[in-house]
Design an enzyme around this catalytic site. Structure first.
Site, mmCIF file in Angstrom:
data_model
loop_
_atom_site.group_PDB
_atom_site.id
_atom_site.type_symbol
_atom_site.label_atom_id
_atom_site.label_comp_id
_atom_site.label_asym_id
_atom_site.label_seq_id
_atom_site.Cartn_x
_atom_site.Cartn_y
_atom_site.Cartn_z
ATOM 1 N N ASP A 275 0.850 -1.190 0.000
ATOM 2 C CA ASP A 275 0.000 0.000 0.000
ATOM 3 C C ASP A 275 0.895 1.253 0.000
ATOM 4 O O ASP A 275 1.771 1.367 -0.867
ATOM 5 C CB ASP A 275 -0.960 -0.073 1.202
ATOM 6 C CG ASP A 275 -1.987 1.038 1.246
ATOM 7 O OD1 ASP A 275 -2.993 0.941 0.530
ATOM 8 O OD2 ASP A 275 -1.783 2.010 2.009
ATOM 9 N N TYR B 174 -2.231 11.336 1.788
ATOM 10 C CA TYR B 174 -3.144 11.524 0.653
ATOM 11 C C TYR B 174 -3.209 12.984 0.218
ATOM 12 O O TYR B 174 -3.327 13.285 -0.962
ATOM 13 C CB TYR B 174 -4.544 11.032 1.034
ATOM 14 C CG TYR B 174 -4.606 9.532 1.206
ATOM 15 C CD1 TYR B 174 -4.766 8.689 0.112
ATOM 16 C CD2 TYR B 174 -4.469 8.955 2.468
ATOM 17 C CE1 TYR B 174 -4.804 7.315 0.264
ATOM 18 C CE2 TYR B 174 -4.509 7.579 2.634
ATOM 19 C CZ TYR B 174 -4.673 6.759 1.529
ATOM 20 O OH TYR B 174 -4.698 5.399 1.676
ATOM 21 N N HIS C 58 -7.053 -6.686 -0.529
ATOM 22 C CA HIS C 58 -5.985 -5.689 -0.453
ATOM 23 C C HIS C 58 -4.947 -6.003 0.612
ATOM 24 O O HIS C 58 -3.771 -5.695 0.453
ATOM 25 C CB HIS C 58 -6.619 -4.322 -0.167
ATOM 26 C CG HIS C 58 -5.636 -3.203 -0.052
ATOM 27 N ND1 HIS C 58 -4.920 -2.726 -1.131
ATOM 28 C CD2 HIS C 58 -5.229 -2.463 1.025
ATOM 29 C CE1 HIS C 58 -4.128 -1.749 -0.731
ATOM 30 N NE2 HIS C 58 -4.298 -1.562 0.567
#
Length: 293
Positions: A103, A211, A272
Protein backbone atom coordinates in the site's frame (compact mmCIF):
# COMPACT_ATOMS: atom_id res chain seq x y z
CA UNK A 1 1.37 -13.43 25.80
CA UNK A 2 -0.48 -10.54 24.17
CA UNK A 3 -0.94 -10.28 20.40
CA UNK A 4 1.72 -7.56 20.32
CA UNK A 5 4.42 -9.68 21.95
CA UNK A 6 6.58 -12.22 20.19
CA UNK A 7 9.72 -13.93 21.45
CA UNK A 8 12.71 -12.50 19.63
CA UNK A 9 11.16 -9.21 18.56
CA UNK A 10 12.92 -6.09 19.78
CA UNK A 11 11.68 -2.51 19.80
CA UNK A 12 14.05 0.34 18.94
CA UNK A 13 13.95 4.00 18.01
CA UNK A 14 16.14 4.99 15.06
CA UNK A 15 17.12 8.58 14.24
CA UNK A 16 16.74 9.35 10.54
CA UNK A 17 16.14 12.48 8.45
CA UNK A 18 15.66 14.61 11.61
CA UNK A 19 12.92 12.38 13.06
CA UNK A 20 12.72 9.25 15.23
CA UNK A 21 11.13 6.14 13.80
CA UNK A 22 9.96 3.35 16.07
CA UNK A 23 11.09 -0.03 14.66
CA UNK A 24 10.57 -3.68 15.43
CA UNK A 25 13.61 -5.85 14.59
CA UNK A 26 14.48 -9.52 14.55
CA UNK A 27 17.19 -11.70 13.02
CA UNK A 28 20.68 -11.23 11.57
CA UNK A 29 22.17 -11.01 8.09
CA UNK A 30 21.28 -8.97 5.03
CA UNK A 31 18.82 -6.19 5.83
CA UNK A 32 15.15 -6.51 4.90
CA UNK A 33 12.96 -3.43 5.55
CA UNK A 34 9.18 -3.95 5.59
CA UNK A 35 7.06 -0.83 4.94
CA UNK A 36 3.39 -0.84 5.99
CA UNK A 37 0.44 0.96 4.46
CA UNK A 38 -2.63 2.97 5.50
CA UNK A 39 -3.94 2.85 8.21
CA UNK A 40 -1.61 0.24 9.67
CA UNK A 41 1.71 0.14 11.55
CA UNK A 42 4.50 -2.41 11.99
CA UNK A 43 1.96 -4.97 13.25
CA UNK A 44 0.64 -5.63 9.73
CA UNK A 45 3.87 -7.61 9.12
CA UNK A 46 3.47 -9.83 12.22
CA UNK A 47 3.36 -13.03 10.10
CA UNK A 48 6.38 -12.08 7.98
CA UNK A 49 8.81 -10.94 10.71
CA UNK A 50 9.60 -14.36 12.25
CA UNK A 51 9.60 -16.16 8.89
CA UNK A 52 12.04 -13.73 7.26
CA UNK A 53 14.14 -13.34 10.43
CA UNK A 54 15.35 -16.93 10.09
CA UNK A 55 17.46 -15.71 7.15
CA UNK A 56 17.71 -11.91 7.40
CA UNK A 57 17.87 -8.95 9.74
CA UNK A 58 14.29 -7.74 9.53
CA UNK A 59 13.51 -4.13 10.43
CA UNK A 60 9.91 -2.90 10.42
CA UNK A 61 9.42 0.82 11.05
CA UNK A 62 6.25 2.63 11.93
CA UNK A 63 6.27 5.11 9.05
CA UNK A 64 6.48 8.86 9.74
CA UNK A 65 3.33 9.89 11.61
CA UNK A 66 2.21 6.39 12.60
CA UNK A 67 1.91 4.66 16.00
CA UNK A 68 5.08 5.41 18.04
CA UNK A 69 7.13 7.22 15.37
CA UNK A 70 7.44 11.01 15.35
CA UNK A 71 4.49 12.93 13.92
CA UNK A 72 5.80 16.19 12.45
CA UNK A 73 3.40 18.57 10.72
CA UNK A 74 5.07 18.09 7.33
CA UNK A 75 7.17 15.68 5.32
CA UNK A 76 4.47 13.35 3.98
CA UNK A 77 5.58 13.63 0.34
CA UNK A 78 7.30 10.68 -1.32
CA UNK A 79 10.69 12.41 -1.54
CA UNK A 80 10.81 12.97 2.24
CA UNK A 81 9.31 9.59 3.10
CA UNK A 82 11.91 7.89 0.88
CA UNK A 83 14.69 9.91 2.55
CA UNK A 84 13.38 8.62 5.91
CA UNK A 85 13.99 5.05 4.76
CA UNK A 86 17.31 5.81 3.09
CA UNK A 87 18.47 7.35 6.40
CA UNK A 88 17.13 4.35 8.30
CA UNK A 89 19.30 2.00 6.22
CA UNK A 90 22.36 4.17 6.89
CA UNK A 91 21.59 4.52 10.62
CA UNK A 92 21.45 0.75 10.92
CA UNK A 93 24.97 0.56 9.47
CA UNK A 94 23.98 -0.94 6.12
CA UNK A 95 24.80 0.15 2.57
CA UNK A 96 21.84 -1.63 0.94
CA UNK A 97 18.59 -3.34 1.86
CA UNK A 98 15.87 -5.49 0.41
CA UNK A 99 12.80 -3.25 0.44
CA UNK A 100 9.31 -4.72 0.78
CA UNK A 101 6.30 -2.40 0.76
CA UNK A 102 2.51 -2.73 0.94
CA UNK A 103 0.00 0.00 0.00
CA UNK A 104 1.60 3.38 0.95
CA UNK A 105 4.74 1.50 1.99
CA UNK A 106 4.77 0.14 -1.55
CA UNK A 107 4.50 3.65 -3.01
CA UNK A 108 7.53 4.64 -0.92
CA UNK A 109 9.34 1.48 -2.06
CA UNK A 110 8.66 2.23 -5.75
CA UNK A 111 9.88 5.81 -5.26
CA UNK A 112 12.97 4.69 -3.37
CA UNK A 113 13.86 2.28 -6.19
CA UNK A 114 13.54 5.08 -8.75
CA UNK A 115 15.28 7.77 -6.73
CA UNK A 116 17.93 5.86 -4.76
CA UNK A 117 18.50 2.53 -6.57
CA UNK A 118 22.00 2.24 -5.06
CA UNK A 119 20.34 1.57 -1.66
CA UNK A 120 18.34 -1.44 -2.88
CA UNK A 121 19.24 -5.08 -3.34
CA UNK A 122 15.77 -6.23 -4.32
CA UNK A 123 12.31 -4.68 -4.41
CA UNK A 124 9.07 -6.45 -3.45
CA UNK A 125 5.71 -4.71 -3.86
CA UNK A 126 2.44 -5.93 -2.35
CA UNK A 127 -0.81 -4.43 -3.66
CA UNK A 128 0.70 -1.02 -4.28
CA UNK A 129 0.48 0.73 -7.64
CA UNK A 130 3.41 2.51 -9.21
CA UNK A 131 2.79 6.12 -8.01
CA UNK A 132 2.91 7.81 -11.43
CA UNK A 133 0.81 5.06 -12.95
CA UNK A 134 -1.74 5.50 -10.15
CA UNK A 135 -2.09 9.23 -10.83
CA UNK A 136 -2.63 8.48 -14.53
CA UNK A 137 -5.32 5.92 -13.72
CA UNK A 138 -7.03 8.36 -11.34
CA UNK A 139 -7.20 10.84 -14.20
CA UNK A 140 -8.35 8.42 -16.90
CA UNK A 141 -9.94 5.26 -15.47
CA UNK A 142 -13.52 5.66 -14.22
CA UNK A 143 -13.35 2.35 -12.34
CA UNK A 144 -10.26 3.47 -10.40
CA UNK A 145 -11.83 6.87 -9.78
CA UNK A 146 -14.87 5.14 -8.24
CA UNK A 147 -12.67 2.92 -6.06
CA UNK A 148 -10.60 5.93 -4.91
CA UNK A 149 -13.45 8.19 -3.78
CA UNK A 150 -11.89 8.30 -0.28
CA UNK A 151 -8.68 9.86 -1.67
CA UNK A 152 -10.71 12.93 -2.63
CA UNK A 153 -12.78 12.90 0.59
CA UNK A 154 -9.52 12.97 2.59
CA UNK A 155 -8.52 16.26 0.95
CA UNK A 156 -10.95 18.29 3.10
CA UNK A 157 -8.91 19.84 5.96
CA UNK A 158 -9.84 18.58 9.43
CA UNK A 159 -13.21 17.02 8.60
CA UNK A 160 -12.17 13.42 7.82
CA UNK A 161 -10.15 13.21 11.06
CA UNK A 162 -13.18 14.40 13.04
CA UNK A 163 -15.62 12.04 11.31
CA UNK A 164 -13.35 9.00 11.74
CA UNK A 165 -12.61 9.79 15.39
CA UNK A 166 -16.34 9.95 16.22
CA UNK A 167 -16.70 6.32 15.23
CA UNK A 168 -13.15 4.96 15.21
CA UNK A 169 -13.91 1.44 16.48
CA UNK A 170 -16.50 0.72 13.77
CA UNK A 171 -14.48 2.54 11.11
CA UNK A 172 -11.42 0.35 11.73
CA UNK A 173 -13.46 -2.87 11.94
CA UNK A 174 -15.37 -2.08 8.74
CA UNK A 175 -12.30 -0.93 6.83
CA UNK A 176 -10.45 -4.21 7.37
CA UNK A 177 -13.26 -6.76 7.61
CA UNK A 178 -15.56 -5.49 4.85
CA UNK A 179 -12.75 -5.15 2.33
CA UNK A 180 -10.89 -8.38 3.18
CA UNK A 181 -11.79 -11.47 1.18
CA UNK A 182 -10.41 -13.69 3.95
CA UNK A 183 -12.17 -11.95 6.83
CA UNK A 184 -10.86 -14.34 9.48
CA UNK A 185 -7.57 -12.43 9.20
CA UNK A 186 -9.18 -9.61 11.21
CA UNK A 187 -10.52 -10.77 14.57
CA UNK A 188 -11.85 -8.33 17.15
CA UNK A 189 -8.46 -8.48 18.90
CA UNK A 190 -6.64 -7.51 15.69
CA UNK A 191 -8.92 -4.58 14.87
CA UNK A 192 -8.67 -3.37 18.49
CA UNK A 193 -4.87 -3.27 18.13
CA UNK A 194 -5.16 -1.11 15.00
CA UNK A 195 -7.71 1.11 16.73
CA UNK A 196 -5.36 1.68 19.69
CA UNK A 197 -2.52 2.68 17.34
CA UNK A 198 -4.80 5.14 15.50
CA UNK A 199 -6.04 6.68 18.76
CA UNK A 200 -2.59 8.06 19.57
CA UNK A 201 -2.48 11.86 19.27
CA UNK A 202 -1.63 13.11 15.80
CA UNK A 203 -1.74 9.75 14.01
CA UNK A 204 -4.94 10.21 11.99
CA UNK A 205 -3.96 13.67 10.74
CA UNK A 206 -0.52 12.37 9.74
CA UNK A 207 -1.98 9.34 7.96
CA UNK A 208 -4.37 11.53 5.97
CA UNK A 209 -1.54 13.92 5.10
CA UNK A 210 -0.06 11.19 2.87
CA UNK A 211 -3.14 11.52 0.65
CA UNK A 212 -3.19 15.31 0.84
CA UNK A 213 0.44 15.50 -0.29
CA UNK A 214 -0.27 13.10 -3.14
CA UNK A 215 -2.89 15.41 -4.67
CA UNK A 216 -1.10 18.66 -3.86
CA UNK A 217 -0.86 20.63 -7.12
CA UNK A 218 2.94 20.91 -6.97
CA UNK A 219 3.24 17.11 -6.70
CA UNK A 220 0.70 16.44 -9.45
CA UNK A 221 2.28 18.83 -11.92
CA UNK A 222 5.88 17.91 -11.14
CA UNK A 223 5.25 14.31 -12.29
CA UNK A 224 2.57 14.80 -14.92
CA UNK A 225 3.66 13.89 -18.44
CA UNK A 226 7.17 12.87 -17.43
CA UNK A 227 8.23 9.33 -18.30
CA UNK A 228 8.82 7.31 -15.12
CA UNK A 229 12.42 6.56 -14.20
CA UNK A 230 12.79 2.82 -14.82
CA UNK A 231 13.36 0.54 -11.83
CA UNK A 232 16.76 -1.12 -12.21
CA UNK A 233 16.69 -3.69 -9.36
CA UNK A 234 15.08 -7.16 -9.43
CA UNK A 235 11.40 -6.70 -8.63
CA UNK A 236 8.59 -8.93 -7.37
CA UNK A 237 4.97 -7.75 -7.37
CA UNK A 238 2.43 -9.76 -5.33
CA UNK A 239 -1.19 -8.74 -5.85
CA UNK A 240 -4.37 -9.94 -4.14
CA UNK A 241 -6.70 -10.24 -7.13
CA UNK A 242 -9.85 -9.05 -5.36
CA UNK A 243 -8.50 -5.73 -4.10
CA UNK A 244 -11.52 -3.46 -3.63
CA UNK A 245 -9.40 -0.28 -3.60
CA UNK A 246 -7.10 -0.85 -6.57
CA UNK A 247 -8.08 -1.77 -10.11
CA UNK A 248 -6.58 -4.89 -11.63
CA UNK A 249 -5.45 -2.66 -14.51
CA UNK A 250 -2.72 -1.24 -12.28
CA UNK A 251 -0.78 -4.51 -12.66
CA UNK A 252 -0.79 -4.33 -16.46
CA UNK A 253 2.31 -3.17 -18.31
CA UNK A 254 4.52 -3.00 -15.22
CA UNK A 255 7.28 -4.75 -17.16
CA UNK A 256 7.67 -1.55 -19.18
CA UNK A 257 8.57 0.34 -15.96
CA UNK A 258 11.22 -2.18 -14.85
CA UNK A 259 14.52 -2.76 -16.67
CA UNK A 260 15.55 -5.69 -14.45
CA UNK A 261 14.29 -9.22 -13.70
CA UNK A 262 10.59 -8.92 -12.88
CA UNK A 263 7.90 -11.29 -11.60
CA UNK A 264 4.20 -10.58 -11.10
CA UNK A 265 2.19 -13.09 -9.05
CA UNK A 266 -1.56 -12.68 -8.70
CA UNK A 267 -3.03 -14.26 -5.56
CA UNK A 268 -6.62 -15.44 -6.08
CA UNK A 269 -9.32 -15.22 -3.41
CA UNK A 270 -7.39 -12.46 -1.66
CA UNK A 271 -8.08 -8.79 -1.10
CA UNK A 272 -5.99 -5.69 -0.45
CA UNK A 273 -4.50 -6.79 2.89
CA UNK A 274 -2.44 -9.51 1.22
CA UNK A 275 0.27 -10.18 3.82
CA UNK A 276 -2.41 -10.65 6.48
CA UNK A 277 -4.97 -12.48 4.33
CA UNK A 278 -2.51 -14.87 2.67
CA UNK A 279 0.54 -14.89 4.97
CA UNK A 280 1.88 -18.31 3.99
CA UNK A 281 1.79 -17.50 0.27
CA UNK A 282 3.44 -14.13 0.87
CA UNK A 283 6.12 -15.62 3.13
CA UNK A 284 6.95 -18.34 0.61
CA UNK A 285 7.15 -15.91 -2.31
CA UNK A 286 9.23 -13.37 -0.38
CA UNK A 287 11.69 -16.01 0.85
CA UNK A 288 12.07 -17.49 -2.65
CA UNK A 289 12.67 -14.04 -4.12
CA UNK A 290 14.88 -12.49 -1.46
CA UNK A 291 17.13 -15.53 -1.06
CA UNK A 292 18.10 -15.63 -4.74
CA UNK A 293 21.78 -14.82 -5.17
Amino acid sequence: MSALEEIGWQHHFVETNRIRLHCVTQGEGELVVLLHGFPEFWYSWRYQIPALARHFKVVVPDLRGYNDSDKPASGYDLDTLSADIRGLIESLGYVKAHIVGHDWGGAIAWHLAQKFPQYLNRLAILNAPHPQRFLQELASNVDQLRRSWYVFAFQIPGLPEWVIQQNLKDWVKNLFRQTAVRQAAFTTDETNIYQQALEKPGVLAAALNYYRQMLAPQHWFSHWGQPPVPVTVPTLVLWGEEDSFLSHKLTEGLEHLISAPFKLKLVPNCGHWIQQEAPQTVNRELLDFLRQS
